[in-house]
Design an enzyme around this catalytic site. Structure first.
Site, PDB file in Angstrom:
ATOM      1  N   SER A  15       0.824  -1.223   0.000  1.00 59.50           N
ATOM      2  CA  SER A  15       0.000   0.000   0.000  1.00 59.50           C
ATOM      3  C   SER A  15       0.852   1.264   0.000  1.00 59.50           C
ATOM      4  O   SER A  15       1.815   1.385   0.748  1.00 59.50           O
ATOM      5  CB  SER A  15      -0.918   0.010   1.224  1.00 59.50           C
ATOM      6  N   THR A  62      -9.121  -1.514   2.883  1.00 53.12           N
ATOM      7  CA  THR A  62      -8.939  -1.975   1.516  1.00 53.12           C
ATOM      8  C   THR A  62      -9.258  -3.461   1.402  1.00 53.12           C
ATOM      9  O   THR A  62      -9.794  -4.053   2.349  1.00 53.12           O
ATOM     10  CB  THR A  62      -7.529  -1.562   0.993  1.00 53.12           C
ATOM     11  N   LYS A  66     -13.852  -4.204   2.487  1.00 52.80           N
ATOM     12  CA  LYS A  66     -14.691  -3.023   2.272  1.00 52.80           C
ATOM     13  C   LYS A  66     -16.180  -3.250   2.585  1.00 52.80           C
ATOM     14  O   LYS A  66     -16.847  -2.345   3.073  1.00 52.80           O
ATOM     15  CB  LYS A  66     -14.526  -2.494   0.845  1.00 52.80           C
ATOM     16  N   ASP A 103     -13.977   6.302  -2.876  1.00 47.53           N
ATOM     17  CA  ASP A 103     -13.375   5.780  -4.113  1.00 47.53           C
ATOM     18  C   ASP A 103     -13.996   6.392  -5.377  1.00 47.53           C
ATOM     19  O   ASP A 103     -13.284   6.890  -6.241  1.00 47.53           O
ATOM     20  CB  ASP A 103     -13.535   4.255  -4.188  1.00 47.53           C
ATOM     21  N   GLY A 131     -16.915  -4.182  -7.711  1.00 49.77           N
ATOM     22  CA  GLY A 131     -17.027  -3.129  -6.697  1.00 49.77           C
ATOM     23  C   GLY A 131     -16.536  -1.777  -7.194  1.00 49.77           C
ATOM     24  O   GLY A 131     -17.155  -0.740  -6.920  1.00 49.77           O
ATOM     25  N   GLY A 239      -4.732   5.259 -13.170  1.00 51.62           N
ATOM     26  CA  GLY A 239      -5.399   5.217 -11.872  1.00 51.62           C
ATOM     27  C   GLY A 239      -4.725   5.980 -10.742  1.00 51.62           C
ATOM     28  O   GLY A 239      -5.239   5.989  -9.620  1.00 51.62           O
TER      29      GLY A 239
HETATM   30  P1  ATR Z   1     -13.228  -4.791  -8.003  1.00 53.61           P
HETATM   31  O1  ATR Z   1     -13.740  -4.574  -6.615  1.00 53.61           O
HETATM   32  O2  ATR Z   1     -11.777  -4.415  -8.188  1.00 53.61           O
HETATM   33  O3  ATR Z   1     -14.096  -4.160  -9.048  1.00 53.61           O
HETATM   34  P2  ATR Z   1     -14.394  -7.377  -8.478  1.00 53.61           P
HETATM   35  O4  ATR Z   1     -15.603  -6.945  -7.750  1.00 53.61           O
HETATM   36  O5  ATR Z   1     -13.848  -8.735  -8.243  1.00 53.61           O
HETATM   37  O6  ATR Z   1     -13.191  -6.377  -8.218  1.00 53.61           O
HETATM   38  O7  ATR Z   1     -14.683  -7.191 -10.065  1.00 53.61           O
HETATM   39  C1  ATR Z   1     -13.730  -7.517 -11.030  1.00 53.61           C
HETATM   40  C2  ATR Z   1     -14.203  -7.053 -12.399  1.00 53.61           C
HETATM   41  O8  ATR Z   1     -13.161  -7.347 -13.336  1.00 53.61           O
HETATM   42  C3  ATR Z   1     -15.438  -7.753 -12.912  1.00 53.61           C
HETATM   43  O9  ATR Z   1     -16.139  -6.878 -13.755  1.00 53.61           O
HETATM   44  C4  ATR Z   1     -14.830  -8.918 -13.706  1.00 53.61           C
HETATM   45  O10 ATR Z   1     -15.666  -9.445 -14.703  1.00 53.61           O
HETATM   46  P3  ATR Z   1     -16.687 -10.665 -14.349  1.00 53.61           P
HETATM   47  O11 ATR Z   1     -17.857 -10.009 -13.680  1.00 53.61           O
HETATM   48  O12 ATR Z   1     -17.028 -11.240 -15.654  1.00 53.61           O
HETATM   49  O13 ATR Z   1     -15.945 -11.595 -13.445  1.00 53.61           O
HETATM   50  C5  ATR Z   1     -13.677  -8.207 -14.351  1.00 53.61           C
HETATM   51  N1  ATR Z   1     -12.636  -9.139 -14.808  1.00 53.61           N
HETATM   52  C6  ATR Z   1     -11.735  -9.777 -14.017  1.00 53.61           C
HETATM   53  N2  ATR Z   1     -10.916 -10.530 -14.775  1.00 53.61           N
HETATM   54  C7  ATR Z   1     -11.299 -10.348 -16.076  1.00 53.61           C
HETATM   55  C8  ATR Z   1     -10.843 -10.841 -17.342  1.00 53.61           C
HETATM   56  N3  ATR Z   1      -9.788 -11.676 -17.433  1.00 53.61           N
HETATM   57  N4  ATR Z   1     -11.477 -10.418 -18.466  1.00 53.61           N
HETATM   58  C9  ATR Z   1     -12.513  -9.555 -18.381  1.00 53.61           C
HETATM   59  N5  ATR Z   1     -12.994  -9.057 -17.216  1.00 53.61           N
HETATM   60  C10 ATR Z   1     -12.402  -9.440 -16.076  1.00 53.61           C
END
Ligand code: ATR
Length: 275
Positions: A15, A62, A66, A103, A131, A239
Site C-alpha cells: 500500500s 482496503t 470493504k 473511491d 465493486g 489510476g
Molecule cells: P473490483 O472490486 O476491483 O471491481 P471485483 O468486484 O472482483 O473487483 O470485479 C472484477 C471485475 O473485473 C469484474 O467486472 C470482472 O468481470 P466478471 O464479472 O465477468 O468476473 C472483471 N474481470 C476480471 N478478470 C477479467 C478478465 N480476465 N477479463 C474480463 N474481465 C475481467
C-alpha cells in the site's frame, strides 16, 4: 496528543497510503502518523475493536474488507450504504465509528482535475461490473454524468449494475462496434494489472480522437488498453489520480484540510517509474 491513522487490508505491504498520508500530515503541520496494519478476514472484528481501544483516529479499509467492515461500524454514509462498501472510517468525538466511501468520488475529482472538459454531457462507457465499477458508477450518476452504458465479461452482471444505475447495458462486441459514440470510457476491471495479464477487456483502437479514456489501474502506469487508446488519439488517464483523490477525501474528512493532490500525483507517478 499525537494522533494516529491506519490502513487495514490483506495484503497490505504494497500500500502506498502510508507514505501519501504521512507526507500530507507533515505538509499540513499536523502531528499525526499513519501505519499499515495487516488484517486477515477472520480477524476483522477483533482488529476493529483493537483500533478503537487503542485510540486510532481513523483508518482506510482496503481489499478484502470493504463490505465486511460495515457490520462493525455504528453509522455509515448513505452513499457507502448503497455501494455496500466502505473505504474510510472516522472515529467521531463520542468514540462511535462512521464509515464512508471516497473511491468513486475520488475518481470523478481526478477526472475533473486532469481534464477541463471532464466528459460531462458525453456518452459514458463503463467497463466492468465489480465493486470498483459500482463506486464509480454511483459517483458519476450523482455528479450528473451520463448517459452510461455498462459492459462486462459476464453480461448478467453488467445488466444488474445498469439496473441499479438506471443505465444501459450491452454485450462487449456491440460496444466495440459502436465505440466511436462514447466520449468517456472508463476501464475498471483488473485486466492488465501488475503486468500479469497483458490482455484487454475490449479493443479501444476505433475510438474517436479526443475521447477521454481512463483505466483505474496504476501499476503499470500505462496498461495495454490505455496505450492503444492513446495511440488511437484518446486523452488518457491512469489510476494514480483516483488513488490520490480517494485518499485526499479521506484526509479531508479526518482533518478538515485540503491536501495537495497535484504534487502527490507527480510524486507517486515518479515512484512507479513514470516521469
Ligand atoms: P473490483 O472490486 O476491483 O471491481 P471485483 O468486484 O472482483 O473487483 O470485479 C472484477 C471485475 O473485473 C469484474 O467486472 C470482472 O468481470 P466478471 O464479472 O465477468 O468476473 C472483471 N474481470 C476480471 N478478470 C477479467 C478478465 N480476465 N477479463 C474480463 N474481465 C475481467
Amino acid at each position: 496528543m499525537k494522533k494516529w491513522f491506519a490502513v487495514i487490508g490483506d495484503p497490505i505491504a504494497q500500500s502506498m497510503s502510508p507514505d501519501m498520508h504521512s507526507q500530507w500530515f507533515a505538509e499540513n503541520g499536523l502531528d499525526a502518523s499513519y501505519i499499515p496494519v495487516h488484517v486477515t478476514a477472520d480477524r476483522l472484528e477483533q482488529a476493529v475493536s483493537s483500533l478503537r481501544e487503542l485510540g486510532c483516529s481513523g483508518w482506510n479499509v482496503t481489499v478484502p474488507h470493504k463490505s465486511a467492515i460495515i457490520e462493525y461500524l455504528d453509522d455509515i454514509d448513505p452513499f457507502a450504504r448503497k455501494m455496500d462498501a466502505v473505504n474510510t472510517v472516522r472515529v467521531m468525538e463520542d468514540g462511535s465509528l462512521f464509515g464512508l466511501n471516497t473511491d468513486g468520488i475520488g475518481f470523478v475529482r481526478s477526472l475533473e482535475e486532469q481534464f477541463a472538459n471532464s466528459g460531462k454531457g458525453k456518452e459514458v462507457l463503463l467497463i466492468g461490473a465489480g465493486g470498483a465499477a459500482r463506486g464509480i458508477g454511483y459517483a458519476l450518476v450523482s455528479e450528473g454524468y451520463g448517459p452510461i452504458t455498462c459492459v462486462n465479461r459476464t453480461f448478467a452482471k453488467a445488466e444488474r449494475l445498469a439496473g441499479e444505475l438506471h443505465a444501459g447495458a450491452m454485450p462487449i462486441e456491440d460496444a466495440v462496434k459502436q465505440i466511436a459514440k462514447f466520449g468517456l470510457i472508463i476501464q475498471t476491471t483488473s485486466v492488465g494489472m501488475n503486468f500479469a495479464d497483458s490482455g484487454m477487456p475490449l479493443d479501444p483502437t476505433r475510438i474517436k480522437p479526443e475521447t477521454i479514456v481512463c483505466d483505474i489501474i496504476y501499476n503499470p502506469l500505462e496498461t495495454q488498453f490505455l496505450e492503444l487508446a492513446r495511440k488511437a488519439g484518446g486523452l488518457t488517464m491512469n489510476g494514480v489520480g483516483m488513488f490520490v483523490h480517494q485518499g485526499a477525501r479521506s484526509f479531508r474528512n479526518w482533518t478538515g484540510m485540503e491536501p495537495d493532490t497535484k504534487q502527490m500525483i507527480e510524486t507517486i507517478t515518479k515512484k512507479l517509474g513514470g516521469i
